[in-house]
Scaffold this motif. Structure first.
Motif, short mmCIF file in Angstrom:
data_model
loop_
_atom_site.label_atom_id
_atom_site.label_comp_id
_atom_site.label_asym_id
_atom_site.label_seq_id
_atom_site.Cartn_x
_atom_site.Cartn_y
_atom_site.Cartn_z
N LEU A 19 10.82 -40.51 -7.47
CA LEU A 19 10.55 -39.10 -7.18
C LEU A 19 9.12 -38.89 -6.73
O LEU A 19 8.83 -38.16 -5.78
CB LEU A 19 10.81 -38.25 -8.44
N LEU A 20 8.19 -39.55 -7.43
CA LEU A 20 6.77 -39.36 -7.12
C LEU A 20 6.39 -39.93 -5.75
O LEU A 20 5.37 -39.52 -5.17
CB LEU A 20 5.90 -40.00 -8.21
N ILE A 21 7.19 -40.88 -5.24
CA ILE A 21 6.89 -41.39 -3.91
C ILE A 21 7.84 -40.80 -2.87
O ILE A 21 7.90 -41.26 -1.73
CB ILE A 21 6.96 -42.94 -3.87
N GLY B 187 15.13 -32.55 -14.36
CA GLY B 187 14.38 -31.32 -14.12
C GLY B 187 13.67 -31.36 -12.78
O GLY B 187 13.68 -30.38 -12.03
N HIS B 188 13.06 -32.49 -12.46
CA HIS B 188 12.41 -32.65 -11.15
C HIS B 188 13.39 -32.44 -10.01
O HIS B 188 13.03 -31.90 -8.96
CB HIS B 188 11.82 -34.06 -11.04
N LEU B 189 14.63 -32.88 -10.22
CA LEU B 189 15.66 -32.75 -9.18
C LEU B 189 16.27 -31.36 -9.14
O LEU B 189 17.10 -31.07 -8.29
CB LEU B 189 16.76 -33.79 -9.42
N GLY B 190 15.88 -30.50 -10.09
CA GLY B 190 16.38 -29.14 -10.12
C GLY B 190 17.73 -28.98 -10.78
O GLY B 190 18.34 -27.91 -10.72
N VAL B 191 18.22 -30.03 -11.44
CA VAL B 191 19.52 -29.96 -12.12
C VAL B 191 19.26 -29.55 -13.57
O VAL B 191 19.44 -30.33 -14.51
CB VAL B 191 20.28 -31.31 -12.04
N PRO C 204 4.03 -34.17 -4.07
CA PRO C 204 5.39 -34.07 -4.63
C PRO C 204 5.42 -33.07 -5.79
O PRO C 204 4.59 -33.12 -6.69
CB PRO C 204 5.65 -35.49 -5.15
N THR C 205 6.36 -32.15 -5.75
CA THR C 205 6.54 -31.20 -6.85
C THR C 205 8.02 -31.12 -7.18
O THR C 205 8.87 -31.54 -6.39
CB THR C 205 6.03 -29.78 -6.48
N GLU C 206 8.30 -30.55 -8.35
CA GLU C 206 9.68 -30.37 -8.76
C GLU C 206 10.42 -29.56 -7.70
O GLU C 206 9.87 -28.61 -7.14
CB GLU C 206 9.67 -29.62 -10.10
N ASP D 42 1.66 -39.95 -12.38
CA ASP D 42 0.79 -39.48 -11.30
C ASP D 42 1.15 -40.23 -10.01
O ASP D 42 1.35 -41.45 -10.04
CB ASP D 42 -0.67 -39.75 -11.68
N PRO D 43 1.21 -39.53 -8.88
CA PRO D 43 1.56 -40.19 -7.61
C PRO D 43 0.58 -41.29 -7.23
O PRO D 43 0.96 -42.26 -6.57
CB PRO D 43 1.51 -39.04 -6.59
#
Length: 570
Positions: free
Chosen positions: A111-113, A161-165, A318-320, A72-73
């Motif tokens: 990623l979350l920040i 996955g978050h980075l879209g790869v 922040p989202t994927e 969680d952010p």
């Protein structure tokens, strides 16, 4: 259960690790209501583990305490110190798999920040570590080791996955599946299926946005199949759940997977309930799924209102990569379909805009993939170069410093005598020859590795444990007077004596400890340590003897005590 810290004293190590898994399971299932309370209890578990001092247990608790913060952010921002402690601890104790996981969780926090580029670097480091051939750690139960490996791979896959790869993420998840099959329990199977379901849904929405509807439908169908497969292990998992309801009614992403594969009125009631409890990342999946089910029933206005509400809740969070665009696209598509006039023209213009935007995002993903590959290869080559240099100073069997590294360190420390003390210990294994005779040399090698690791983990980070040859080790304790050094080696002997018999096969330690005198050669000091070690053996073994006076006259060697006191390095 409140997890009263006082009550932890009489709990087993396994209970502490098990309770940490329970707390993490609550959060993994999407529940965030009592996150701060669960974090507080996790920290008390970690403190109890620190007091016991067993490095592998501490590492598992550090992993759980880190993972519970990076979901969680709101808690990720303050998780930096915990992430760093996890990384330092796993590196110090040579826990390579958990070290890779620390990089994955550090990447997830970044990623979350909002720091995607540094997150990409972290996942590249973690992947490069696991590109090496990693044998199972014999000090971990085999099932536990495979679960840790699977968890690390899933954490890396989540960041990807978050980075879209998605393509690389899917490869990593499939590799995790191979470890899951090696004896994982119901909970670990459930976590794996849940993680892969999220990945397939994100991948499907991205393909759909690019106009690849058939490929997207295939991923939605795969996600639904995984959602169906989770039902049985979910009933026996650690997730907090109601036994009278299926997972699809309790876990937002599971309900969304069924609905996106086949939008219909059948899912409406379930999705309305799941929308209320969905955490931020799963809110998107549930919202889009509910909107499509309402659309399938002809309730377009309600679908628009639902997607609009989700869009507002996700705004500036922040989202994927690219998934927030799916919500915007869905809102525009539904709005266009509800227009009284110009809807077709608007839809056509929107499709063209999205196609162009998706082409740019596709270029970005390709660039991200290329950057990942470059950084991963750079890290792999750097590690290989470091490994070659390290191998020259490392015993290949135990991973400890070898005779050459010992000689260099001993020469360096001996020049400082007078400024600070240096204790030297010679450690010999009692009963080791019998292991080789009764069992096999492979079993003997496992015993050497386990005992070497146990000695290393019991001592300070500044102490050096080196393999001297055969079944003998040398320990250097810079700055330690003879008394404290003897006590430290006694703790090592006790730790080895407490090892499970299936790991140690009854082998114990005989230790001789001396303090290097001003002007004394290291050769003479080692001879004194050797004499003290044989005194420990004569007393029955599993003993530590310190020697501070003049070197005693050597006794005639017995049949068990060869005249050659100091073995050649092997």
């Amino acid at each position: 259960m409140d997890g009263d810290f006082v009550a932890f004293d009489d709990r087993s190590d396994a209970w502490l690790v098990g309770r940490s898994r329970e707390l993490l399971a609550i959060i993994q299932a999407g529940e965030r209501t009592d996150l701060s309370r669960h974090i507080a209890e996790m920290d008390r578990l970690l403190e109890a583990a620190r007091q016991r001092g067993e490095p592998r247990m501490i590492a598992q608790l550090l992993r759980a305490a880190t993972a519970i913060r990076v979901v969680d952010p709101t808690t990720a921002e303050a998780a930096s110190d915990m992430v760093e402690e996890f990384l330092v601890h796993s590196r110090k104790h040579n826990l390579l798999v958990l070290q890779a996981d620390a990089h994955a969780l550090r990447g997830l926090r970044l990623l979350l920040i909002g720091n995607e580029d540094d997150a990409l670097s972290e996942v590249a480091v973690g992947l490069a570590m696991l590109d090496e051939k990693i044998p199972p750690d014999p000090t971990f139960d085999s099932r536990v080791w495979h679960v840790l490996m699977a968890s690390t791979l899933m954490d890396l896959g989540t960041v990807l996955g978050h980075l879209g790869v998605y393509e690389v993420a899917d490869q990593v998840m499939k590799k995790a599946n191979r470890h899951i099959r090696n004896g994982a329990g119901s909970h670990d199977i459930s976590v794996h299926l849940l993680t892969r379901t999220r990945l397939q849904l994100g991948w499907g929405l991205r393909l759909e946005r690019a106009g690849e509807d058939d490929a997207a439908a295939s991923h939605f169908a795969e996600a639904a199949a995984m959602a169906e497969a989770i039902e049985l292990p979910f009933r026996e998992s650690l997730f907090r759940r109601r036994s009278d309801l299926p997972a699809a009614d309790q876990v937002p992403v599971i309900g969304a997977a069924h609905a996106l594969a086949d939008p219909s009125v059948d899912h409406l009631e379930r999705l309305v309930g799941l929308l209320e409890i969905a955490p931020q990342r799963e809110l998107l999946f549930v919202g889009v799924a509910l909107g499509r089910c309402l659309e399938a029933c002809g309730r377009i206005e309600e679908a628009i209102e639902t997607i609009g509400a989700v869009q507002k809740r996700l705004h500036n969070t922040p989202t994927e990569q690219g998934l927030y665009l799916c919500v915007i696209r869905e809102f525009a598509r539904l709005s266009a379909s509800d227009a009284d006039d110009g809807g077709e023209r608007y839809t056509s213009a929107l499709s063209l805009y999205v196609a162009e935007l998706e082409a740019q995002l596709s270029d970005n993903r390709a660039s991200t993939k290329a950057t990942l590959d470059t950084r991963r290869e750079h890290e792999r080559l750097s590690r290989r170069h470091g490994t070659i240099a390290k191998q020259a100073l490392q015993d290949p069997l135990t991973g400890l410093p070898n005779r050459r590294a010992l000689d260099e360190r001993l020469a360096e420390l001996s020049t400082q005598i007078g400024e600070k003390p240096l204790a030297i210990a010679l450690v010999d294994l009692d009963g080791f020859k019998g292991v080789n005779d009764r069992m096999s040399h492979a079993d003997g090698d496992d015993v050497l590795r386990v005992i070497a690791s146990t000695i290393r983990d019991t001592l300070r980070g500044s102490d050096m444990v080196a393999r001297y040859g055969g079944d003998e080790f040398i320990v250097l304790l810079p700055g330690a007077p003879l008394g404290p050094a003897t006590a430290a080696l006694r703790r090592c002997a006790d730790a080895v004596d407490r090892l499970p018999k299936d790991l140690s096969h009854g082998v114990t330690l005989s230790v001789g400890v001396v303090s290097l005198r001003p002007g004394e050669s290291t050769t003479r000091a080692l001879a004194r340590a050797d004499a003290a070690m044989y005194q420990a053996k004569r007393s029955g073994g599993n003993d530590v003897v310190s020697e501070s006076g003049e070197e005693p006259e050597p006794e005639a060697p017995t049949e068990e005590e060869p005249a050659s006191a100091l073995p050649e390095a092997t």
